[in-house]
Design an enzyme around this catalytic site. Structure first.
Site, short mmCIF file in Angstrom:
data_model
loop_
_atom_site.label_atom_id
_atom_site.label_comp_id
_atom_site.label_asym_id
_atom_site.label_seq_id
_atom_site.Cartn_x
_atom_site.Cartn_y
_atom_site.Cartn_z
N HIS A 6 3.66 1.15 2.06
CA HIS A 6 5.27 0.58 1.56
C HIS A 6 5.75 1.25 0.35
CE1 HIS A 6 2.31 -3.19 2.92
NE2 HIS A 6 3.61 -3.17 3.68
N HIS A 42 0.64 -1.05 0.64
CA HIS A 42 -0.31 0.33 0.23
C HIS A 42 0.79 0.87 -0.15
CE1 HIS A 42 1.20 0.46 4.25
NE2 HIS A 42 0.36 -0.61 4.19
#
Ligand code: AMP
Length: 271
Positions: free
Chosen positions: A33, A30
């Site tokens: 990250h 997501h």
């Protein structure tokens, strides 16, 4: 992007480069990250991302099995980001050898999540220790979203004199304030709203106790949070984020650490 499933082939490739910037993940990528990966790409070294859902850090088998996985979309995202290396090891590749360094588990591992997830940090440190030995990164990028984890990894690296530097990355949030997490995909719209309300409640509450510590009444907060739709609270505690000492008096440098459930979904945050 070169993909590796085996540590020996990976090492042959990366140990000849002048250094690696490493972003460990459990996949389900997501924006949180992605911010780590973008930061890593700005370093002078090549970026290596790992995807490994580490079974030893799950205290319940069913939680490990149901952890959201999305390898196909993850691959697409990573290709678009043009990272240099992706390492997707098997269990045997990671656990089939004896690491040189012993895991150092700071006593703070017994607090917060350590009180509620038995063996969790042992599992985290075990896998990180192995990754550090295989990859020998110059930098390792870690999110402040998992602050206790970051702190314990830092203590392990210091104690074992490992030559990797931790780059601490800020927590990325949705527009509604909720910290991005792979587990958020288990929340429906209404539950996401509850998580958002919890965030704003805690943010305002922090402002209030910064002004006057006498407002710090845990029982009242817990009651308020339940009123917002929280099913269960594992902990809500305030700590100084540099040394993890408990705040007793008026102080400006602290975060509120929380782990709570909305129905069956467990969320953690620090604000
Ligand atoms: P995970 O895949 O959940 O193990 O997380 C991999 C890395 O991403 C860890 O260093 C996390 O702290 C970091 N991370 C997860 N969520 C966020 C977020 N919302 N903002 C910043 N970093 C995050």
């Amino acid at each position: 992007m070169k993909i590796f499933k085996d540590k020996h082939t990976l090492q042959k490739e990366i140990l000849k480069t002048k250094g690696i910037s490493f972003v460990p993940t459990m996949g389900g990528l997501h924006k949180g990250h992605i911010s780590l990966i973008k930061k890593s790409k700005k370093s002078q070294f090549k970026t290596l991302v790992s995807i490994f859902v580490n079974p030893t850090q799950f205290n319940e088998k069913s939680d490990y099995r149901s952890y959201p996985r999305s390898i196909k979309t993850d691959l697409k995202k990573l290709k678009r980001l043009k990272i240099n290396y992706l390492y997707i090891p098997s269990f045997k590749d990671i656990y089939g050898f004896k690491p040189k360094e012993k895991v150092f588990l700071d006593k703070f591992s017994k607090k917060l999540c350590g009180r509620f997830r038995r063996g969790h940090f042992e599992g985290v440190l075990n896998v990180v220790n192995r990754f550090l030995e295989i990859i020998k990164p110059k930098y390792i990028f870690l999110g402040k979203k998992d602050y206790q984890q970051l702190y314990l990894i830092k203590k392990h690296i210091e104690k074992r004199k490992i030559k990797s530097k931790i780059i601490e990355c800020k927590t990325i949030r949705e527009n509604n304030g909720v910290a991005l997490s792979t587990r958020n995909s288990n929340l429906d719209e209404n539950q996401m709203k509850i998580a958002s309300n919890v965030y704003y409640y805690l943010r305002n509450f922090k402002k209030k106790i910064k002004k006057n510590y006498n407002f710090f009444n845990l029982n009242k907060i817990k009651k308020d949070l339940k009123g917002l739709g929280v099913s269960k609270i594992d902990y809500l505690e305030n700590y100084n984020t540099k040394n993890f000492k408990k705040i007793k008096r008026q102080s400006k440098k602290f975060n509120l650490f929380i782990a709570y459930y909305i129905k069956k979904v467990r969320l953690i945050d620090n604000i």
